[in-house]
Design an enzyme around this catalytic site. Structure first.
Site, short mmCIF file in Angstrom:
data_model
loop_
_atom_site.label_atom_id
_atom_site.label_comp_id
_atom_site.label_asym_id
_atom_site.label_seq_id
_atom_site.Cartn_x
_atom_site.Cartn_y
_atom_site.Cartn_z
N ASP A 338 0.93 -0.78 -0.08
CA ASP A 338 0.06 0.37 -0.34
C ASP A 338 0.90 1.31 -0.23
O ASP A 338 2.32 1.05 0.44
CB ASP A 338 -0.94 -0.29 1.18
CG ASP A 338 -1.92 0.43 0.83
OD1 ASP A 338 -2.93 0.57 1.07
OD2 ASP A 338 -1.96 2.26 1.15
N VAL A 391 -7.78 -2.33 -4.01
CA VAL A 391 -8.06 -0.57 -4.13
C VAL A 391 -8.52 -0.37 -4.58
O VAL A 391 -9.61 0.31 -4.12
CB VAL A 391 -6.71 0.28 -4.69
CG1 VAL A 391 -5.62 -0.39 -4.87
CG2 VAL A 391 -7.33 -0.29 -6.39
N LYS A 398 -8.34 1.85 -10.83
CA LYS A 398 -7.87 0.36 -11.01
C LYS A 398 -7.32 -0.15 -12.64
O LYS A 398 -6.09 -0.65 -12.59
CB LYS A 398 -8.78 -0.95 -10.93
CG LYS A 398 -9.38 -0.09 -9.74
CD LYS A 398 -10.70 -1.43 -9.47
CE LYS A 398 -11.72 -0.98 -8.10
NZ LYS A 398 -10.92 -1.65 -7.20
N SER A 420 -16.85 -5.00 -5.97
CA SER A 420 -17.56 -5.09 -6.32
C SER A 420 -18.66 -4.94 -6.91
O SER A 420 -19.40 -5.84 -7.10
CB SER A 420 -17.77 -4.87 -4.58
OG SER A 420 -17.88 -3.32 -5.09
N HIS A 441 -13.77 -11.41 -6.04
CA HIS A 441 -15.29 -10.61 -4.76
C HIS A 441 -15.59 -11.05 -3.60
O HIS A 441 -15.99 -12.28 -3.54
CB HIS A 441 -16.32 -10.06 -5.54
CG HIS A 441 -17.09 -9.32 -4.74
ND1 HIS A 441 -18.18 -9.85 -5.32
CD2 HIS A 441 -17.14 -8.97 -3.64
CE1 HIS A 441 -19.04 -8.46 -4.31
NE2 HIS A 441 -17.46 -7.63 -3.05
N ASN A 444 -17.67 -8.80 3.44
CA ASN A 444 -17.32 -7.95 4.63
C ASN A 444 -17.50 -8.59 5.30
O ASN A 444 -19.09 -8.49 5.71
CB ASN A 444 -16.52 -6.77 4.24
CG ASN A 444 -16.88 -6.19 5.62
OD1 ASN A 444 -15.73 -6.80 6.15
ND2 ASN A 444 -16.99 -5.05 5.37
N GLU A 453 -17.25 -14.41 -5.26
CA GLU A 453 -17.26 -14.61 -6.64
C GLU A 453 -16.30 -14.97 -7.48
O GLU A 453 -15.28 -14.13 -7.33
CB GLU A 453 -18.76 -13.34 -6.61
CG GLU A 453 -19.84 -13.43 -5.97
CD GLU A 453 -20.69 -11.92 -6.60
OE1 GLU A 453 -22.05 -12.21 -6.44
OE2 GLU A 453 -19.99 -11.36 -5.86
N ASN A 491 -24.48 -8.70 -5.06
CA ASN A 491 -25.06 -6.89 -4.91
C ASN A 491 -25.64 -6.77 -5.94
O ASN A 491 -26.93 -5.96 -6.10
CB ASN A 491 -23.47 -6.06 -5.21
CG ASN A 491 -22.91 -6.23 -4.74
OD1 ASN A 491 -23.09 -6.37 -3.41
ND2 ASN A 491 -21.32 -6.19 -4.94
#
Length: 649
Positions: A338, A391, A398, A420, A441, A444, A453, A491
């Site tokens: 990071d 990120v 990305k 996501s 994916h 949380n 996924e 989602n």
């Protein structure tokens, strides 16, 4: 002396000392299961042994994976008549009683899995030896299938362990390692890693050893003890599940309260109650969910070898840091990069907490921490087998990152994004080789959520998708292959549900009432608490990605986000959170009928979205969709999945 004999599933041989060695090795490559054919042959084996009694008998498995996985679940769906099932259970009771009543000593050698009916068979033996291997696990998983032990397990386990301890094992479905099983009283001897369990069993037979339960176990099954303890266990169970959703645990407790201590009544009650549960809707639905989730696992078991040894994670936020920690916990070497060193430090601190909770010994925790390497320079990219990007959820960021990383990444390495909702085609445009890019994916909180996924875009190669599925299984997760469409599966179907709840909230229905309605339906938490848990900023982003959000809903989220009220992670969202737990300002209101109507109103958009997702080919089958929505959203497992609930599967 009985001559050696071979059946389709059993082999019987005798040694020079007159000991009979009976090996269960079910025909085929799968695990040992106690299907009808296996049990019928077992009766023939007992006939042969009765005709020419041996000096003793040692029962063991011919399968490397374990002793026995229990009853053959594939046969269950053929049963609709509870009386027929009860008759079959009584037949098995008779077989196991014959084994237990044998005049010659009977020992059992256990390795690997010894579960359900397999453990019930072992408990009918006089002496049990468990091999102390990492794979050895004993337990009763039946309540996960909407039933409870039916081959005499409720009688023999309560008699050996005592009622409270045995019920605790059966109600939780937890499994015990060899030494823990010995301490509990399930097994009588443990063979160390370098000892021969066969030799210990042989010695037990020659010595005529027969295990005896202690007086405390006997006392705990007395009528007076059952009258006091059973209501306590019922109340504890009711804090976790509802009797109208999952009847099996409560039927088990009542079975023990009424019949415990009386062998004949325990067996008859077991036959009657388990037969009724097994032919009921809840058990049928839970069995369907079991097979569907096992199908997902099988997608990641194509490769015998691990798909990755070294993993590099870009982004040390909550998601990236927790993905890295879970991978280190699973045995991978992980480098975590990071631009902000403080974020790496925070991720490592969270990881140490995870290792402390999940690993038993200081040495194991130290080893896991050693596998998770802070990588502020990003050097781990050059030697990674898999790179996962986690990120900020911005397509431009990305793409820029992928373009910079691709040249440094080994040719064999898999490239994955934890987006996501962003379509992979948008992200792959920056790559020279877009075929290596997939989505992984995670959800949380990563350590607790079981689903990943595995997203494939138009350019993703089948080999890359297969490796993604294998990595998910390597990390202890269930992989769900999804086409790259906005929101993927979870989602896509979750957003309309949350939006419907938000509309009702803005119209004046209290948050606690909405959540109570959803929990009453069978969801693990309500939609408002779930939004707080996911993060209101994440919810807002998903709603925007999937389409134009309604102005009122968007404004409600924007106001909280602007005020720093992001949900659990900030301590306040729609609810106030303290020490990771929600603080509701008021109790739920409404009659049962009103709460059920609210649940229907919130869940109807989710069910509609599931139908559309299947029609659009987001996942391959109704079974995979139902399993994915259950694992990803917590949709009530006892209902069998959203498509099963709607009568479409």
């Amino acid at each position: 002396m009985t001559s050696d004999a071979v059946w389709q599933h059993w082999q019987l041989r005798h040694d020079p000392d007159g000991i009979a060695w009976l090996t269960l090795d079910c025909a085929g490559d799968g695990p040992n299961t106690l299907g009808r054919a296996v049990l019928e042959e077992f009766g023939q084996v007992l006939d042969a042994l009765d005709a020419a009694p041996p000096r003793g008998l040692v029962l063991r498995s011919g399968k490397p994976a374990g002793f026995a996985a229990g009853a053959d679940l594939r046969e269950f769906d053929g049963y609709r008549d509870a009386d027929e099932v009860a008759s079959l259970i009584r037949h098995v009771h008779g077989l196991f009683a014959r084994l237990e009543a044998a005049p010659w000593p009977v020992a059992c050698v256990i390795h690997g899995h010894c579960l359900g009916g397999g453990l019930e068979l072992a408990l009918a033996c006089h002496w049990r030896v468990a091999h102390d291997l990492p794979s050895t696990r004993l337990g009763f998983p039946e309540v996960r299938l909407g039933i409870y032990p039916g081959f005499g397990g409720t009688l023999r386990a309560t008699r050996r362990l005592g009622g409270p301890a045995a019920l605790g094992l059966m109600l939780t479905s937890r499994t015990l390692a060899a030494r823990a099983a010995s301490a509990a009283g399930l097994v009588d001897a443990v063979a160390g890693t370098h000892e021969s369990p066969d030799w210990l069993a042989r010695r037990a037979v020659l010595a005529g050893r027969r295990s005896r339960p202690g007086w405390l176990a006997h006392l705990s099954n007395s009528a007076a003890a059952r009258a006091v303890i059973a209501p306590l266990i019922r109340r504890q169970t009711a804090q976790k599940v509802r009797a109208d959703h999952y009847p099996a645990p409560f039927r088990l407790i009542e079975h023990w309260r009424l019949d415990g201590g009386d062998a004949a009544r325990m067996l008859e009650g077991e036959a009657r109650e388990v037969a009724g549960l097994l032919t009921g809707e809840v058990s049928r639905n839970l069995r369907r969910v079991y097979f569907a989730t096992e199908q997902l696992k099988s997608l990641g078991r194509q490769n015998a070898a691990p798909v990755a040894h070294r993993l590099h994670v870009e982004g040390a936020g909550v998601m990236g840091g927790d993905i890295a920690a879970v991978a280190a916990l699973a045995g991978l070497e992980v480098t975590l990069h990071d631009l902000d060193a403080a974020r790496i430090d925070a991720a490592l601190a969270r990881a140490r907490g995870l290792f402390a909770r999940r690993l038993k010994t200081p040495a194991e925790r130290l080893a896991a921490a050693g596998r998770l390497i802070a990588d502020p320079a990003g050097d781990g990219v050059a030697r990674a087998d898999v790179l996962i990007e986690a990120v900020i959820e911005d397509a431009g960021v990305k793409r820029t990152l992928f373009a910079a990383l691709e040249a440094r990444l080994p040719a064999h390495a898999l490239l994955a994004t934890n987006t996501s909702a962003l379509p992979l085609e948008t992200l792959a445009s920056a790559l020279i080789d877009p075929g290596r890019l997939i989505g992984l994916h995670f959800f949380n909180p990563v350590p607790r959520m079981p689903l990943v996924e595995v997203v494939h875009g138009e350019a993703s190669t089948p080999a890359a998708v297969a490796r993604g599925c294998a990595l998910a299984v390597q990390l202890g997760k269930y992989p769900l292959p999804c086409r790259s469409q906005p929101g993927f599966l979870v989602n896509r179907v979750l957003a309309p549900y949350l939006l419907a709840a938000l509309r009702l909230l803005l119209a004046g229905t209290p948050a606690a009432t909405l959540d109570a309605a959803a929990v009453g339906f069978g969801m693990p938490v309500g939609p408002i608490e779930l939004a707080d848990t996911v993060g209101l900023d994440v919810c807002r982003h998903v709603l925007v990605t999937l389409g134009p959000a309604e102005p009122a809903a968007a404004a409600a989220l924007d106001a909280r986000i602007a005020a720093g009220r992001l949900g659990r992670k900030s301590g306040q969202g729609f609810y106030v959170w303290k020490d990771g737990k929600v603080r509701r300002p008021a109790a739920a209101t409404g009659t049962p009928a009103e709460l059920a109507a609210l649940a229907d109103a919130m869940l109807a958009p989710l069910l509609d979205a599931c139908e559309r997702a299947l029609a659009d080919g987001v996942v391959a089958s109704a079974e995979q969709l139902d399993a994915g929505v259950i694992l990803g959203t917590g949709f009530a497992p006892f209902r069998g999945g959203p498509l099963r609930y709607r009568g479409l599967a």
